[in-house]
Write an enzyme that holds these catalytic residues in place. Structure first.
Site, short mmCIF file in Angstrom:
data_model
loop_
_atom_site.label_atom_id
_atom_site.label_comp_id
_atom_site.label_asym_id
_atom_site.label_seq_id
_atom_site.Cartn_x
_atom_site.Cartn_y
_atom_site.Cartn_z
N CYS A 1 0.83 -1.21 0.00
CA CYS A 1 0.00 0.00 0.00
C CYS A 1 0.87 1.26 0.00
O CYS A 1 1.88 1.33 0.69
CB CYS A 1 -0.90 -0.01 1.23
SG CYS A 1 -2.01 1.39 1.30
N ARG B 1 -17.75 -2.61 17.60
CA ARG B 1 -17.09 -3.88 17.29
C ARG B 1 -15.73 -4.01 17.96
O ARG B 1 -14.88 -3.13 17.85
CB ARG B 1 -16.90 -4.02 15.77
CG ARG B 1 -16.20 -5.34 15.40
CD ARG B 1 -16.11 -5.57 13.91
NE ARG B 1 -17.40 -5.41 13.31
CZ ARG B 1 -17.66 -4.66 12.25
NH1 ARG B 1 -16.68 -4.01 11.66
NH2 ARG B 1 -18.86 -4.56 11.77
N CYS C 1 0.34 -0.32 10.40
CA CYS C 1 -0.13 -1.32 9.42
C CYS C 1 1.00 -2.15 8.84
O CYS C 1 2.06 -1.64 8.51
CB CYS C 1 -0.87 -0.60 8.31
SG CYS C 1 -1.58 -1.74 7.12
S1 SF4 Z 1 -4.13 0.89 6.96
FE1 SF4 Z 1 -2.56 -0.20 5.75
S2 SF4 Z 1 -3.68 -0.87 3.93
FE2 SF4 Z 1 -4.94 0.72 4.87
S3 SF4 Z 1 -4.31 2.64 3.90
FE3 SF4 Z 1 -3.01 2.42 5.73
S4 SF4 Z 1 -1.14 1.36 5.00
FE4 SF4 Z 1 -2.75 1.09 3.43
#
Ligand code: SF4
Length: 334
Positions: free
Chosen positions: A68, A275, A75
């Site tokens: 991403c 949740r 993340c």
């Molecule tokens: S949470 Fe992870 S998958 Fe979602 S936008 Fe941020 S880096 Fe990308």
């Protein structure tokens, strides 16, 4: 003094509803009530709005994992963090539908599909729309999380039958830039507004344990409660520190503070499904039980979330049996 059991706390902490705007000061008073008073208040609100022993079960599938472009510090899928996760391509529609059929057979009523994107590319829209229509055709509620959406993309997904769109605000507006620099809090709110405009239900929550203060957590819930209307679903995640990510060494959240946050979410958003999301594997059964008592009434079922562990079906079934909980039936379509 915090948590003082005074008559003032018991009688004057405001009882908010989603229809009135909630102030940060009022929310702080509620959050800092003595724990028993807070839980009693949350359970009372919960009972007035839901079957207290029913928990909504969702299933989550990663339809496009890793690589991403965003730099969300929590993340494992960010290309900015050396987490070792391999990027995959967008799944084929038939494969997604086969997984959804399995989830339905195992009792899930809502199917959530997540892609690790900043926002969907126009070339992928037809595939996404086919997934939505296919899952909807199985008689399940549909949910997607694909990053930022333009008004046109939100409109197309809604028309294809998408019931919910997940787009977390993650944390408070004040703390946001400490965690993510590739987009702003205002960008998040804009997508949420596009989702609402397109007629979809909103799923938006955040993560605890990223180094934020209690004030940040309360502020995040106040922002959500003041959306007009408040989200239908609010996932509250407990950070699972991912080796290689920016928050790999973050301190764990105090479980009591976590339960207080759930209780505040329930009180500020009486008709919302709150949740318990990522982090359940790190929680004891007793902590989960307290969260359910504080008003959490939705979980992700299954062995994995997008890329992190989730307690398996057997463990959840046993916990539900011990607590006398049952899966929530799908509400009839309006
Ligand atoms: S949470 Fe992870 S998958 Fe979602 S936008 Fe941020 S880096 Fe990308």
């Amino acid at each position: 003094m915090l948590h003082e059991n005074t008559a003032e706390n018991r009688t004057e902490a405001p009882m908010s509803t989603r229809d009135e705007s909630t102030s940060l000061a009022a929310a702080k008073i509620i959050y800092n009530l003595p724990f028993n008073d807070l839980l009693f208040r949350a359970q009372t609100v919960h009972r007035a709005n839901f079957d207290p022993n029913a928990v909504q079960m969702s299933r989550l599938l990663s339809i496009k994992t890793g690589g991403c472009a965003e730099d969300c510090g929590y993340c494992s899928q960010s290309a900015h963090s050396p987490t070792g996760l391999k990027a995959s391509k967008l799944m084929m529609v038939e494969k997604v539908l086969a997984e959804a059929r399995k989830a339905k057979a195992e009792g899930a009523t809502r199917y959530c599909m997540g892609a690790a994107w900043r926002s969907p590319k126009d070339r992928d829209m037809d595939t996404l729309l086919a997934m939505v229509a296919g899952v909807k055709g199985l008689g399940m509620e549909t949910c997607m999380t694909l990053g930022m959406l333009s008004p046109a993309q939100a409109g197309a997904l809604s028309k294809a039958g998408l019931d919910y769109y997940n787009h977390n605000i993650d944390t408070s507006e004040e703390f946001y830039s400490q965690i993510i620099t590739t987009r702003t809090f205002a960008d998040r709110l804009e997508t949420l507004s596009n989702v609402r405009e397109a007629g979809m239900k909103v799923c938006a929550g955040g993560i605890l344990g990223m180094g934020e203060t209690t004030g940040d957590r309360i502020s995040m819930l106040v922002t959500l409660a003041n959306l007009q209307p408040a989200p239908e679903s609010v996932p509250i995640n407990m950070l699972i520190p991912i080796p290689g990510s920016k928050l790999a060494d973050a301190d764990p959240v105090d479980p009591i503070e976590f339960v207080r946050t759930i209780a505040l979410a329930r009180i500020l958003m009486p008709r919302t499904h709150v949740r318990l999301s990522a982090g359940r594997t790190q929680m004891s059964d007793e902590m989960q039980a307290l969260c359910f008592f504080a008003g959490a009434n939705s979980i992700f079922a299954g062995d994995t979330l997008l890329t992190t562990e989730n307690p398996g079906e057997d463990h959840d079934t046993a916990l539900f049996r011990r607590l006398g909980l049952k899966p929530m039936e799908l509400e009839p379509a309006e």
